[in-house]
Every structure is written in C-alpha cells, then in structure tokens.
Design a protein around this motif. Structure first.
Motif, mmCIF file in Angstrom:
data_model
loop_
_atom_site.group_PDB
_atom_site.id
_atom_site.type_symbol
_atom_site.label_atom_id
_atom_site.label_comp_id
_atom_site.label_asym_id
_atom_site.label_seq_id
_atom_site.Cartn_x
_atom_site.Cartn_y
_atom_site.Cartn_z
ATOM 1 N N CYS A 59 34.289 37.592 32.187
ATOM 2 C CA CYS A 59 34.428 38.974 32.638
ATOM 3 C C CYS A 59 35.152 39.815 31.585
ATOM 4 O O CYS A 59 36.167 39.377 31.040
ATOM 5 N N CYS A 64 38.841 40.785 33.375
ATOM 6 C CA CYS A 64 39.910 39.821 33.642
ATOM 7 C C CYS A 64 39.675 38.463 32.983
ATOM 8 O O CYS A 64 40.449 37.535 33.199
ATOM 9 N N CYS A 121 31.839 38.536 38.545
ATOM 10 C CA CYS A 121 33.119 37.921 38.204
ATOM 11 C C CYS A 121 33.685 37.264 39.463
ATOM 12 O O CYS A 121 33.757 37.903 40.520
ATOM 13 N N CYS A 124 37.423 39.460 39.977
ATOM 14 C CA CYS A 124 37.524 40.879 40.345
ATOM 15 C C CYS A 124 36.225 41.414 40.973
ATOM 16 O O CYS A 124 36.195 42.533 41.483
#
Ligand SMILES: [Zn+2]
Length: 244
Positions: free
Chosen positions: A176, A179, A156, A159
C-alpha cells in the motif's frame, strides 16, 4: 419601525435557509461491480461530497458495538446478496435521514437496491423539499471490461485503499502506498462471485434503473474510457448540476 425590523429579519432568515437548501446535493451511483462507481465517487469527494455506502454505515455500527452492528457484521461485504431489510430500515435510513436533514452533500454508492428502497428514499428527500437536488447516475460499462477490472482489483488489508493492477497500480508491487501494508484480493473479487453479483444486479437494481428512468431522473455515464476522461465527466456533471 418594529414591523420593518421584523420584515428585515424574516428576509435574512429566508435567504439563509434557501442558500442552505441550495448547498444540498446528492448523487446516487448505480452500476455493475467494476463499473467505476468508486472512482467516480472519489472525484466527487474531491469536490466536497461525503461518500456513503451501506457497508460504511454498517461498519460504523460495528465500531459503535450496537446490537444490529454486531448481529450483521458478517454481512458487510456480502455483495452477492441483499442486506437484510432490518438493517436497511433501522440503520441505513436513520443515518441517511440525519445527513439529509443536515443538508450534507452526499454520494450514495450502490444504493437503493430495490424499488421499495428507492420510493422510501424519495419520500425522505421530498419531505425535506430537496427533490430537485438529487441526480441518479448509471455508470455504464461492458460486462467483460467490468470483470477485467474486478480481477485486477486489490485492496490494502490495513487502511482499505483500493488499487487496480491495470489502471491504478501501487508504487511498490504488493504494498500500500499509504501504510505499506500488504495488498490483498478480496474473496468476492473472483469470477464466481462476480457472476452472482451480476445476477443480483439484474434481478434488483435493473428495476431501480427503470424506476428512475420513468421519473426522468437518470443520467447515463460511460466508463469505458481513460480514467482522466471518466473523472472529467464527474467534474462536468457537478459543474452543470443545476442546469440538468
Ligand atoms: Zn493501506
């Protein structure tokens, strides 16, 4: 009466300090890129371990805007060459020493990378009389399997969560789970970089493995199996830690 009281208090301190020492455990995970170190570490994290890689330590320095963090921020993900000795000496070992003294349960991921670093780490651990609590785990996997995993790896962009298009896919393609940011393929997860990292491993970490083998402190774990069976090996290892 006072003498008995002193004896009683000393005994309590003795038991408290030995209980604390027993809590400390450390796993050193070594293996090719794509061997499954990250997955193995995740399983141990569920058991209360703190996961530490040299990249994480350096990222922390960048966040704190220290001189060394700013100077080496471009080296963080340079997994095809060794981090400069200055970083290892002044940042990595300092932070490790603090955590070892606090008796945190630790996983070292892909470190030490040289015999010199391994010897210094031994010295740190032994100076706290904690040598019995350290296990070195070599995660073994055929090279072609490791490469397939690396090619399928995505992370990702926001994050940093790692996915694998073969075994740990995101729920929505390219996004992701946590998020919803787009997944990216890291620049070092390609064939050319993989071969460079294997060369580096054979030139450096192989000697570290020989070093720990000669000290009879090397456990081999095969990761060429289902994720469930692989993770189960982490649980069994930790449950039998004191009997090994
Ligand atoms: Zn994310």
């Amino acid at each position: 009466m006072i003498q008995r009281l002193i004896l009683f208090i000393s005994l309590i301190f003795f038991f408290l300090s030995s209980a604390e020492a027993q809590d400390f455990r450390m796993y050193i995970l070594l293996g090719y890129p794509g061997s499954g170190k990250g997955t193995f570490a995740e399983a141990l994290k569920e058991r209360g371990y703190k996961h530490l890689s040299t990249g994480d330590i350096l990222r922390e320095e960048v966040k704190k805007k220290t001189a060394i963090g700013l100077r080496y921020k471009n080296e963080i993900d340079s997994s095809s060459r060794l981090l400069p000795q200055e970083v290892i000496r002044t940042v990595v070992f300092n932070q490790l020493q603090e955590l070892i003294e606090k008796k945190e349960k630790l996983i070292l991921d892909g470190f030490p990378k040289t015999v010199e670093q391994a010897k210094y780490l031994d010295h740190l651990i032994e100076s706290c009389s904690l040598g019995q609590s350290v296990r070195v785990v070599y995660i073994d996997v055929p090279l072609n399997v490791a490469f397939k995993r690396i090619e399928a790896r995505r992370s990702c962009g926001k994050c940093g969560k790692i996915y694998n298009l073969l075994a740990a896919k995101p729920k929505i393609t390219g996004k992701c789970d946590i998020c919803n940011a787009s997944l990216i393929q890291r620049a070092c997860d390609n064939a050319e970089s993989f071969h460079k990292r294997i060369l580096l491993f054979n030139e450096t970490v192989k000697h570290v493995l020989t070093y720990y083998e000669s000290k009879k402190n090397l456990i081999k774990i095969n990761s060429n199996k289902s994720i469930k069976d692989f993770i189960n090996q982490a649980n069994v290892l930790d449950e039998t830690h004191d009997n090994i």
